[in-house]
Write a protein that holds these residues in place. Structure first.
Motif, PDB file in Angstrom:
ATOM      1  N   VAL A 170       0.874  -1.170   0.000  1.00 26.28           N
ATOM      2  CA  VAL A 170       0.000   0.000   0.000  1.00 26.28           C
ATOM      3  C   VAL A 170       0.910   1.218   0.000  1.00 26.28           C
ATOM      4  O   VAL A 170       1.813   1.334   0.834  1.00 26.28           O
ATOM      5  CB  VAL A 170      -0.934   0.027   1.228  1.00 26.28           C
ATOM      6  N   ARG A 171       0.662   2.137  -0.940  1.00 22.12           N
ATOM      7  CA  ARG A 171       1.576   3.272  -1.121  1.00 22.12           C
ATOM      8  C   ARG A 171       0.786   4.552  -1.332  1.00 22.12           C
ATOM      9  O   ARG A 171      -0.216   4.572  -2.030  1.00 22.12           O
ATOM     10  CB  ARG A 171       2.491   3.008  -2.319  1.00 22.12           C
ATOM     11  N   VAL A 172       1.267   5.649  -0.727  1.00 19.76           N
ATOM     12  CA  VAL A 172       0.706   6.979  -0.945  1.00 19.76           C
ATOM     13  C   VAL A 172       1.799   7.844  -1.561  1.00 19.76           C
ATOM     14  O   VAL A 172       2.912   7.913  -1.035  1.00 19.76           O
ATOM     15  CB  VAL A 172       0.204   7.615   0.365  1.00 19.76           C
ATOM     16  N   VAL A 173       1.471   8.488  -2.681  1.00 21.10           N
ATOM     17  CA  VAL A 173       2.443   9.301  -3.399  1.00 21.10           C
ATOM     18  C   VAL A 173       2.020  10.764  -3.336  1.00 21.10           C
ATOM     19  O   VAL A 173       0.916  11.109  -3.762  1.00 21.10           O
ATOM     20  CB  VAL A 173       2.563   8.863  -4.867  1.00 21.10           C
ATOM     21  N   ARG A 174       2.900  11.602  -2.798  1.00 23.53           N
ATOM     22  CA  ARG A 174       2.699  13.052  -2.810  1.00 23.53           C
ATOM     23  C   ARG A 174       3.404  13.586  -4.052  1.00 23.53           C
ATOM     24  O   ARG A 174       4.626  13.684  -4.107  1.00 23.53           O
ATOM     25  CB  ARG A 174       3.261  13.679  -1.540  1.00 23.53           C
ATOM     26  N   LEU A 175       2.632  13.939  -5.069  1.00 23.48           N
ATOM     27  CA  LEU A 175       3.199  14.132  -6.391  1.00 23.48           C
ATOM     28  C   LEU A 175       3.965  15.435  -6.549  1.00 23.48           C
ATOM     29  O   LEU A 175       4.775  15.560  -7.481  1.00 23.48           O
ATOM     30  CB  LEU A 175       2.090  14.041  -7.446  1.00 23.48           C
ATOM     31  N   LEU A 176       3.768  16.405  -5.684  1.00 30.47           N
ATOM     32  CA  LEU A 176       4.513  17.654  -5.824  1.00 30.47           C
ATOM     33  C   LEU A 176       5.967  17.507  -5.425  1.00 30.47           C
ATOM     34  O   LEU A 176       6.849  18.142  -6.002  1.00 30.47           O
ATOM     35  CB  LEU A 176       3.849  18.781  -5.019  1.00 30.47           C
ATOM     36  N   ASP A 177       6.256  16.674  -4.426  1.00 31.69           N
ATOM     37  CA  ASP A 177       7.657  16.487  -4.035  1.00 31.69           C
ATOM     38  C   ASP A 177       8.174  15.075  -4.308  1.00 31.69           C
ATOM     39  O   ASP A 177       9.355  14.798  -4.109  1.00 31.69           O
ATOM     40  CB  ASP A 177       7.871  16.859  -2.568  1.00 31.69           C
ATOM     41  N   GLY A 178       7.304  14.181  -4.755  1.00 33.50           N
ATOM     42  CA  GLY A 178       7.734  12.842  -5.124  1.00 33.50           C
ATOM     43  C   GLY A 178       7.873  11.862  -3.979  1.00 33.50           C
ATOM     44  O   GLY A 178       8.250  10.709  -4.203  1.00 33.50           O
ATOM     45  N   SER A 179       7.590  12.249  -2.747  1.00 35.22           N
ATOM     46  CA  SER A 179       7.694  11.317  -1.628  1.00 35.22           C
ATOM     47  C   SER A 179       6.614  10.248  -1.756  1.00 35.22           C
ATOM     48  O   SER A 179       5.493  10.521  -2.187  1.00 35.22           O
ATOM     49  CB  SER A 179       7.568  12.051  -0.298  1.00 35.22           C
ATOM     50  N   HIS A 180       6.960   9.006  -1.383  1.00 34.02           N
ATOM     51  CA  HIS A 180       6.006   7.904  -1.569  1.00 34.02           C
ATOM     52  C   HIS A 180       6.234   6.809  -0.529  1.00 34.02           C
ATOM     53  O   HIS A 180       6.730   5.729  -0.835  1.00 34.02           O
ATOM     54  CB  HIS A 180       6.087   7.331  -2.990  1.00 34.02           C
ATOM     55  N   PRO A 181       5.861   7.064   0.719  1.00 32.78           N
ATOM     56  CA  PRO A 181       5.939   6.017   1.744  1.00 32.78           C
ATOM     57  C   PRO A 181       5.025   4.852   1.396  1.00 32.78           C
ATOM     58  O   PRO A 181       3.994   5.023   0.736  1.00 32.78           O
ATOM     59  CB  PRO A 181       5.491   6.738   3.019  1.00 32.78           C
ATOM     60  N   ALA A 182       5.406   3.671   1.838  1.00 31.00           N
ATOM     61  CA  ALA A 182       4.623   2.469   1.539  1.00 31.00           C
ATOM     62  C   ALA A 182       4.790   1.463   2.665  1.00 31.00           C
ATOM     63  O   ALA A 182       5.775   1.499   3.412  1.00 31.00           O
ATOM     64  CB  ALA A 182       5.062   1.855   0.217  1.00 31.00           C
ATOM     65  N   THR A 183       3.828   0.576   2.781  1.00 25.69           N
ATOM     66  CA  THR A 183       3.935  -0.538   3.708  1.00 25.69           C
ATOM     67  C   THR A 183       3.823  -1.831   2.919  1.00 25.69           C
ATOM     68  O   THR A 183       3.134  -1.893   1.887  1.00 25.69           O
ATOM     69  CB  THR A 183       2.851  -0.471   4.796  1.00 25.69           C
ATOM     70  N   PHE A 184       4.520  -2.870   3.366  1.00 27.95           N
ATOM     71  CA  PHE A 184       4.548  -4.159   2.679  1.00 27.95           C
ATOM     72  C   PHE A 184       4.125  -5.244   3.662  1.00 27.95           C
ATOM     73  O   PHE A 184       4.637  -5.301   4.783  1.00 27.95           O
ATOM     74  CB  PHE A 184       5.954  -4.450   2.158  1.00 27.95           C
ATOM     75  N   VAL A 185       3.185  -6.088   3.234  1.00 26.18           N
ATOM     76  CA  VAL A 185       2.713  -7.165   4.094  1.00 26.18           C
ATOM     77  C   VAL A 185       2.754  -8.471   3.309  1.00 26.18           C
ATOM     78  O   VAL A 185       2.781  -8.488   2.073  1.00 26.18           O
ATOM     79  CB  VAL A 185       1.290  -6.905   4.627  1.00 26.18           C
ATOM     80  N   SER A 186       2.771  -9.575   4.041  1.00 23.00           N
ATOM     81  CA  SER A 186       2.767 -10.889   3.397  1.00 23.00           C
ATOM     82  C   SER A 186       1.363 -11.231   2.930  1.00 23.00           C
ATOM     83  O   SER A 186       0.377 -10.607   3.335  1.00 23.00           O
ATOM     84  CB  SER A 186       3.254 -11.954   4.370  1.00 23.00           C
ATOM     85  N   MET A 187       1.256 -12.254   2.085  1.00 26.30           N
ATOM     86  CA  MET A 187      -0.043 -12.671   1.594  1.00 26.30           C
ATOM     87  C   MET A 187      -0.934 -13.227   2.704  1.00 26.30           C
ATOM     88  O   MET A 187      -2.154 -13.276   2.558  1.00 26.30           O
ATOM     89  CB  MET A 187       0.134 -13.717   0.486  1.00 26.30           C
ATOM     90  N   GLN A 188      -0.352 -13.624   3.812  1.00 30.86           N
ATOM     91  CA  GLN A 188      -1.145 -14.117   4.926  1.00 30.86           C
ATOM     92  C   GLN A 188      -1.920 -12.989   5.610  1.00 30.86           C
ATOM     93  O   GLN A 188      -2.844 -13.249   6.376  1.00 30.86           O
ATOM     94  CB  GLN A 188      -0.243 -14.830   5.928  1.00 30.86           C
ATOM     95  N   GLU A 189      -1.541 -11.740   5.349  1.00 34.93           N
ATOM     96  CA  GLU A 189      -2.243 -10.587   5.916  1.00 34.93           C
ATOM     97  C   GLU A 189      -3.185  -9.946   4.911  1.00 34.93           C
ATOM     98  O   GLU A 189      -3.668  -8.843   5.131  1.00 34.93           O
ATOM     99  CB  GLU A 189      -1.238  -9.553   6.405  1.00 34.93           C
ATOM    100  N   VAL A 190      -3.473 -10.635   3.811  1.00 32.96           N
ATOM    101  CA  VAL A 190      -4.322 -10.099   2.755  1.00 32.96           C
ATOM    102  C   VAL A 190      -5.677 -10.798   2.776  1.00 32.96           C
ATOM    103  O   VAL A 190      -5.756 -12.023   2.837  1.00 32.96           O
ATOM    104  CB  VAL A 190      -3.661 -10.292   1.373  1.00 32.96           C
ATOM    105  N   GLU A 191      -6.746  -9.998   2.737  1.00 38.01           N
ATOM    106  CA  GLU A 191      -8.105 -10.518   2.622  1.00 38.01           C
ATOM    107  C   GLU A 191      -8.752  -9.890   1.389  1.00 38.01           C
ATOM    108  O   GLU A 191      -8.740  -8.675   1.226  1.00 38.01           O
ATOM    109  CB  GLU A 191      -8.930 -10.186   3.872  1.00 38.01           C
ATOM    110  N   LEU A 192      -9.328 -10.736   0.512  1.00 39.36           N
ATOM    111  CA  LEU A 192      -9.945 -10.276  -0.721  1.00 39.36           C
ATOM    112  C   LEU A 192     -11.348 -10.841  -0.844  1.00 39.36           C
ATOM    113  O   LEU A 192     -11.585 -12.000  -0.523  1.00 39.36           O
ATOM    114  CB  LEU A 192      -9.129 -10.732  -1.943  1.00 39.36           C
TER     115      LEU A 192
END
Length: 360
Positions: free
Chosen positions: A69-91
């Motif tokens: 999951v990533r959020v991009v602030r397009l004016l300055d290019g910053s883009h923090p993100a979090t990464f999780v395993s597939m065991q933490e995914v619900e669809l």
């Protein structure tokens, strides 16, 4: 609008080597400066059935497996993100309902919180920058678009095509709040100029040019055409693992009429050109059929583009340059007997986003 094409399309072989990206673009008002700023919010699945998937996100130069999951602030290019395993995914198997750890994306809402540190592995793999973000958003889709057979389970399961595209919100409004590092933003539906889509497939190609979001205005009166919208997607076409030209999608809605100048329509001619002049970059995109012609001219500052990367399923990243705000003109011509091409619609474009793999 409920559309089952919003659910995960990664089935069979494409779930072992496949990528799926739900993207949301919108503008938000800074509570400190009062200025509008553009943002991207993305939910990404990469190789969910990879043989090396574990309790932790799996990163490898020859192919990774994680949810991002990533959020991009397009004016300055910053883009923090979090990464999780597939065991933490619900669809959900029926509608757009994603839960990646504590981050949630639904048909009509999204909420979440992410933090990235300099030492995080996502930074080393070029997919994130240090920072934090949290958000609570309500989403309404006023125009939607999706195309054809490529979304079918059988086609995607056997990886017969490279990349597919579905626009969940050709024109979408967002309302809520967003925090980015120490800054707070208010998202207003009337000025969000939003867009929402999904991209998925076994190959995402190496070439990509795309226009989306923004607002259209009558070129003479300056009045906003609130129901009108435009998106263009030009990408490398891959069939059976081999490059086979380009796919074009020109989707334009004007006064309730949808004009589809797409490459699966017969006898459509396309033109595409990016050029630099002084401090301004200009992009010309054109689609011509037997009776109609759509001409789009885009302009933005050479200082505008920011770099963002997306993971290939077999390792490495696709590098894109994103520019906003993009201004320009949209012209629709009709072929009149004895009189040639006559311009029927002339509009101005603002607040749009243009992204390309070929921008410097």
């Amino acid at each position: 609008m409920r559309n089952t094409r919003n659910r995960s399309q990664l089935h069979g072989k494409i779930s072992v080597q496949g990528v799926e990206i739900w993207r949301h673009f919108f503008w938000a008002t800074s509570l400190e400066s009062g200025l509008l700023e553009p943002f991207l919010l993305e939910f990404l699945l990469l190789n969910p059935d990879h043989k090396e998937r574990k309790q932790q996100p799996y990163f490898h130069a020859k192919g990774s497996s994680f949810a991002m999951v990533r959020v991009v602030r397009l004016l300055d290019g910053s883009h923090p993100a979090t990464f999780v395993s597939m065991q933490e995914v619900e669809l959900s198997n029926h509608i757009l309902s994603l839960r990646f750890g504590r981050n949630v994306c639904l048909e009509d809402a999204s909420t979440g919180q992410i933090v990235t540190l300099d030492k995080d592995i996502g930074v080393r793999f070029g997919l994130a920058s240090a920072g934090s973000a949290s958000w609570e958003l309500q989403i309404e889709k006023s125009q939607s678009y999706g195309y054809g057979f490529i979304a079918s389970r059988w086609i995607t399961a056997y990886r017969l095509v490279g990349m597919s595209w579905h626009v969940g919100g050709l024109k979408a409004t967002f309302d809520g709040r967003l925090f980015m590092d120490e800054d707070e933003f208010k998202v207003h539906a009337s000025t969000s100029y939003g867009y929402q889509d999904k991209i998925w497939g076994g190959y995402i190609g190496q070439e990509w040019a795309k226009l989306y979001g923004g607002a259209l205005y009558d070129a003479d009166s300056g009045q906003e055409a609130k129901s009108d919208c435009l998106t263009i997607f030009r990408h490398q076409q891959i069939l059976l693992g081999k490059v086979d030209g380009h796919t074009y999608r020109f989707i334009y809605v004007h006064e309730g009429v949808l004009y589809d100048f797409s490459s699966d329509q017969k006898k459509t001619i396309y033109a595409f050109k990016e050029s630099k002049d002084a401090d301004i970059y200009t992009v010309m995109l054109e689609a011509i059929t037997a009776h109609e012609r759509l001409l789009v001219t885009l302009r933005f500052s050479l200082d505008a583009p920011k770099t963002l990367e997306y993971p290939y399923v077999q390792g490495g990243n696709l590098r894109l340059r994103l520019a906003t705000p993009v201004t320009g003109e949209v012209e629709l011509f009709r072929l009149m007997p004895l009189n040639g091409w006559q311009r029927d619609v002339h509009q101005r474009l603002n607040y749009a986003l243009y992204e390309s793999s070929s921008l410097p």
